[in-house]
Design an enzyme around this catalytic site. Structure first.
Site: not given
Lengths: 468, 468, 468, 468
Positions: C166, C287, C293, C300
């Protein structure tokens, strides 16, 4: 799904006179829809009442028969409401069950009710009436959840947290702003459902089996009585169309997708490494083995349940693919996924409205996280732009500074001014302000930006729309 | 999907200054979107022009820089249009490629273009501009197909064919009525797309990376120039929202589902046992082995292609499930399914518009089929109702007559009057008329019914709406 | 998808002699598969060679014709390999293109190649040959990724990190154990693909159009030459069966689902709050706006790409639903999703193998996280069980201790002994050991448990299987 | 889905001691799985018995406690079987309900049962035991359906019907051959399920919550007792793996896709224009409005139900996408789609086995249809090939003959010899034989071909495998 064992066979089916042998027991069980379409009983009666009144008004049945039907259906409605209706009589579906009982109650008049209609247009009417009401209920739940988010957003409009892209620290945002992002998704869901509702709210009755009827009916009167905005313009289409169910399922899938994203973040934020929010114990459950566990079950389940609704949408589209006109029995398979979709969306929205109101942000943990990851690097680049540096060069200069900060093991904002100046001589003492979290969020003060004032204004607008 | 081998590495990336090592070649290939997002080049330039004008108007960049950018982007646009643009320079995406070229052309001004924006809001803007135009194109194709169907329907409004339910002969309908059922589906598609378009037509620009920007921008001005109806109200949502793509995919899936049903019937009707329509040879192909074959390839492919679009919808929903805010790289996966969905829908609609105009009904075959299967049995039941028999009893009486006709090996309408009378003494000589195909269709003369006059009126209305 | 404009029309189609008019240009474009089935060219030639050899061996064609075909196909193969083949001649598909060219090269013998076969069995053969090779390639990539994980697992078998359920801290596990969980998933993928391969590896050729052929063919010989394990036993099924593509897509969907979970954790762990692993810069991108970044783009994208494959699977199932036997043109839609599925899986596996080898665990951050969240609470309960307390009571006692630790703001393991004793008098000084992270992981020393020795043994076994 | 109102709150939850407030009633309802996981009660008890025996054998619990647990679980089993078990006590799930009742019955020993396990490994074990049995049941139903088809195929091995491709008449086939095509699909389903079963039949127990347990357990003993073939090799994977459910759903989706094709053809063939088969009345239903209708409801429903299973598969994949290790509550959503998938497949197979045995072919109608559409055109081309004409030229010659036959309004086989000769001088009187339906089917006499002898042999083989 328990399928009721029927007590009798198709001697009593409304269509059995031409059959040479009774329906096989397995087939009867396999084809019966009563176990799930009972749920449409009240809509079925409402539709029959409107149909009977119109038939009487048009002289297709006598006023006396009309009155008998009305009286009888009232009784059936009461029997169903009170749980006294006998659902185990082996009827094929809710329509047959109600017509059978009506005829038991009022005799011959009951046998006249089905004049000028078919179960094909009847079930489509029932389903549309039912879905219309459920859309209204869902809209109310969406509004309540949006309101809960807007209230929280206004309250925490100035609480700063890290905004992420790629789950990497991007720029500081306010907690209120983040809550309103979820609300913005849900507002689109309301808009979509409102559009969908207009296409749900169209009367199929009058299409009869597929071609219309030879009786002089008044479809407009039935539509008026049942609150439909329009009449289905083609009878073949009217009985075979399930677009309304699929469009609704698509709206529901999008809403659940939104909740799944909301859920994902609640789960992330409940992890002790984040600790951005506390979910009250009453929304959590524990572990049978690990004594310390407090699990965010509600968001996890909602995230999981989104998949179920996606599956129903995929199933409904495949269901209708390549079906020749007009009605085919395949269409009976529209109900269970539709019912489950409605139940799932409503359950998830109810659960999240309670949860959203109970969420407790943890500003300290949020702040600590925002101070890690060079969250204000863009602000420094913007600062340089304001000093005349082209953005692309400013970006490169700050990137080099970030690299140095990483090497030094600190955040960009913690680099001393003289070090920062190495990366651009234009960096002055006033750069310090743009490197703060508060300076960063306050500067994004246009419509849609994360500045606290913008968030408060947006929350107010949302609340007004949600309470309208 | 061919992925262009890049000529250079990320030394030239717009973000590379903080990286310790160049991007791995495989990673570069794996993450590049240029092979497919090139398709957005014109939209990207349009968005950049509006952005630059706004920046200049707001004083964020100088008028001179604004002019240089405008000039440069004009050149880039021309290079792309003429095929001279160098796409093979190893850029990461269409945005970087265009900014790179712009800077080559106009120098420092080019480095100022990205002020106050991010690729996150830029790509969302590009995609919305692109999709808006494609929705308009699809709407036009839908209207053209509806018009083709309406013209055919008016022409063949009185041609009688069997209407089917469960693919069994149900009642006679007219060919025109059937064509209009397809048109009715497509009309809903147009309505849904119009609703979807309003949600597509919202400006994300100004959201920058995710939090808005610290520059004094004028989002309303950008929206006006680009023709957006509204401004995204929350910056976190604006960059991560892909609802518009999914809602469009759902609309497209419904449209393709409709075409799959249309296709299924064309295929059925082309089978020699039906022979209801002839598809001109120019829309068919043959077999490499069987010399006699003439296959309805176009409808078969359209039926098949519906599945592909269903798959894209399922994929897009799963793509967005559980994504935390704001932008994640996953979103790059939105483009290929969206592009393919648009291409597929457009191709199918174009193909069907040509086909629909070329369809030749075969009234004789239709009539022969309608005379088999007791198509007017309901008419006889309705006749009895008009003589005072309750519908349920009338239904049973006719069912028994049908059983007798089956035993006699003939159609119900062919039973002699004296035989028919055996099943109900109320059957008189005037029953003969209701048993004819023409009598049956003519009697369904209400709105939505299959009577030729209704079909003509409906076709006229549809044509007007399609040509509006 | 660019569709090549054809230079000529169906005068040259292999089936055009019975057609009254040439194929419409739009139809030709719409129905052509050459743009994508070119990919099967080498398999098509291999299949044709085996077919021709068998025809010659059986005396269906002469030895001389057989030799001419073999020579011609060799030339065609070379032309294709060298890029000299003319794909723009307007052929309908790869089979027609190759047969056309063959006939140009060897004349009449070329016209004899299609004896005793149809494109229906030919394309099924090509696709199976192609997929068989791709399965082998994917199996190799899976093995390589498993090996990379096993090597890392052996290296970091004793690094302790928090195990989550969880996404809440559950119990300490070792990093190596966690890596092997991913490997276990991938091992199932290999097993599934091996099973799938057996069903792919069945010869359709000989089914001809759908009924078999009237020539005395030797299907076993063709199967032997092409390496097929079995012969399709029913010709109608053989040409319409696409189970193998769907089963493969299901295997691929499961594999991508596994990678999506792997990806999710890499993304989570790269977040600075976790910081469990470092992904080398070469696998990340930055970025355009935020200078600091470093984004985990590869995981992803892999997470996102899983959705695409799910979509293809959903599409392929819907594609085949309700298709009557035998071959229908819908089946042409099997190729693009299948090709894209293969490319996606291969790309993701390659990317992850490189990434997995480059992952750098951060034991300090892992340890810090494991010390938060009462990770060893279960160990204390187990301790009490060993002292004679029923598990359910032990669980409750420890839960109360956790509550107290929370109130005190510390971890359970940090509570002093005298405080712990309050919750159970059976807690002695030796409890301290079970409360340590190392004590906890070491105690789970059975097969499948997280103890370092178990992890090392499991890694060794995996490595052996991966390298077999 | 009715959610039972619980009588009590989480005071009694097995994990409640650390919670500050009771679980919210809505949350309790929302998170409870008892309404559906009750279905696993017998498997849960079987698993607990094996676990308890192993604990006692390993000395983790005393022999006396072991005996008490065994006695208690026996009673619980009996209570459940006899319907006396109290399901309304507000338990969270089937595991808690049974443990609660066990402890009521045998006291402290009951509290010791959960030693060395968690609900995470327990539920995975239960589900695998349950699914294993269902796979065996489905395999039996598949075998029965295959046997029914094989019996019919042998009986009607020489009945000629038109084989279709693109739903156009292609070549004559035998009805038996067509039935065996369906059987061939179902045989693959059996093979796939057998492979899937091996991956289902793996023991998760021992993984405990996620990391294994600190008790000296004997997993091999538990596996032996429960009939598992292997032990899950990684505990983190063991509790979070749902591959087995998804792989099963994919097998089920393929099986349902096969039945949907079978169904489609039954529906087509029941249409009066085809009339190829008669479905006995007992498998059909009628219409509430149209007295003559006899609808093939069973195949229509089966066709529709395939979509439902596709949806479940899509949902299950999306469910697992991106889940971090190990168990998350999302997984609770695996059960309802899995249960419904099993029920749907079993229902459809049962219904079709009865239907398949009852199907009555109509050879006359089949023959009439086969005589239309130039079904033996390929045979004539093959004839010319045997006379030395290259196949491609033979194809063209016959295509021209077909065109002439179409113009003459007759079938190719009906053209006089002198007319045929115009298209190729090689056509002689012996061509007549190859143009007959019987000649055509008899000539396809190789393995997999449609010749009656081949069909009989294939049916025999199938029957043997089905009855094994």
């Amino acid at each position: 799904m328990a399928i009721p064992t029927s007590k009798r066979r198709n001697k009593s089916r409304p269509w059995s006179a031409r059959f040479a042998e009774p329906v096989d027991a397995l087939t009867q069980r396999f084809t019966s829809s009563l176990a799930f379409d009972r749920r449409l009983a009240q809509q079925d009666i409402a539709g029959s009442l409107a149909h009977a009144r119109m038939l009487a008004a048009c002289g297709v049945i006598s006023a006396r028969d009309g009155a008998a039907i009305e009286r009888g259906l009232g009784k059936v409605r009461a029997e169903i409401a009170s749980g006294k209706f006998d659902w185990s009589a082996g009827d094929e579906d809710v329509h047959s069950a109600i017509e059978r009982r009506l005829t038991e109650l009022v005799g011959e008049a009951g046998k006249r009710l089905h004049t000028a209609r078919s179960r094909n247009d009847q079930v489509a009417t029932d389903l549309r009436l039912w879905l219309r009401a459920e859309i209204d209920a869902i809209d109310g739940l969406l509004a309540a959840l949006i309101a809960a988010l807007a209230v929280q957003a206004a309250r925490h409009a100035a609480v700063v947290m890290p905004g992420f892209t790629h789950l990497q620290v991007a720029q500081p945002v306010t907690f209120g702003h983040h809550l309103l992002a979820w609300a913005a998704m849900l507002e689109r869901d309301r808009a979509r459902l409102a559009d969908c509702r207009r296409r749900v709210n169209v009367l199929p009755l009058g299409a009869a089996a597929l071609a219309g009827t030879s009786f002089p009916i008044d479809r407009a009167a039935v539509a008026r009585e049942l609150g439909f905005e329009a009449i289905a313009e083609n009878s073949l289409d009217a009985v075979s169309d399930r677009d309304f169910a699929i469009e609704f399922a698509a709206c529901a899938a999008l809403a659940m997708m939104h909740l799944s994203r909301f859920a994902e973040e609640l789960i992330l934020w409940s992890n002790p490494r984040f600790g951005f929010v506390t979910i009250p114990d009453r929304f959590c459950t524990g572990s049978s083995i690990m004594p310390q566990k407090k699990n965010p079950d509600v968001p996890e389940l909602v995230r999981g349940k989104s998949a179920r609704v996606f599956g129903h949408l995929a199933g409904l589209l495949a269901l209708m693919k390549g079906q020749p006109l007009a009605y085919n029995k395949d269409n009976q398979e529209d109900k269970e996924p539709l019912f489950d979709t409605v139940d799932t969306v409503k359950g998830a929205l109810e659960a999240f409205a309670a949860l959203a109101a109970g969420l407790k942000p943890q500003p300290k943990a949020m702040r600590a996280a925002a101070l890690e990851g060079h969250a204000t690097a863009t602000d420094l680049a913007d600062y340089l732009v304001r000093k005349g540096v082209p953005f692309r060069d400013a970006h490169a200069a700050v990137a080099r500074a970030v690299k140095a900060a990483d090497a030094a093991g600190c955040d960009l904002a913690a680099l001393p001014l003289n070090v920062l100046k190495r990366f651009s001589p234009k960096i002055g003492a006033d750069a310090r302000r743009v490197l703060t979290l508060e300076g960063s969020v306050a500067s994004r003060a246009h419509a849609g930006g994360t500045a606290p004032a913008q968030v408060r204004a947006a929350a107010k607008k949302l609340l007004q729309r949600a309470r309208r």
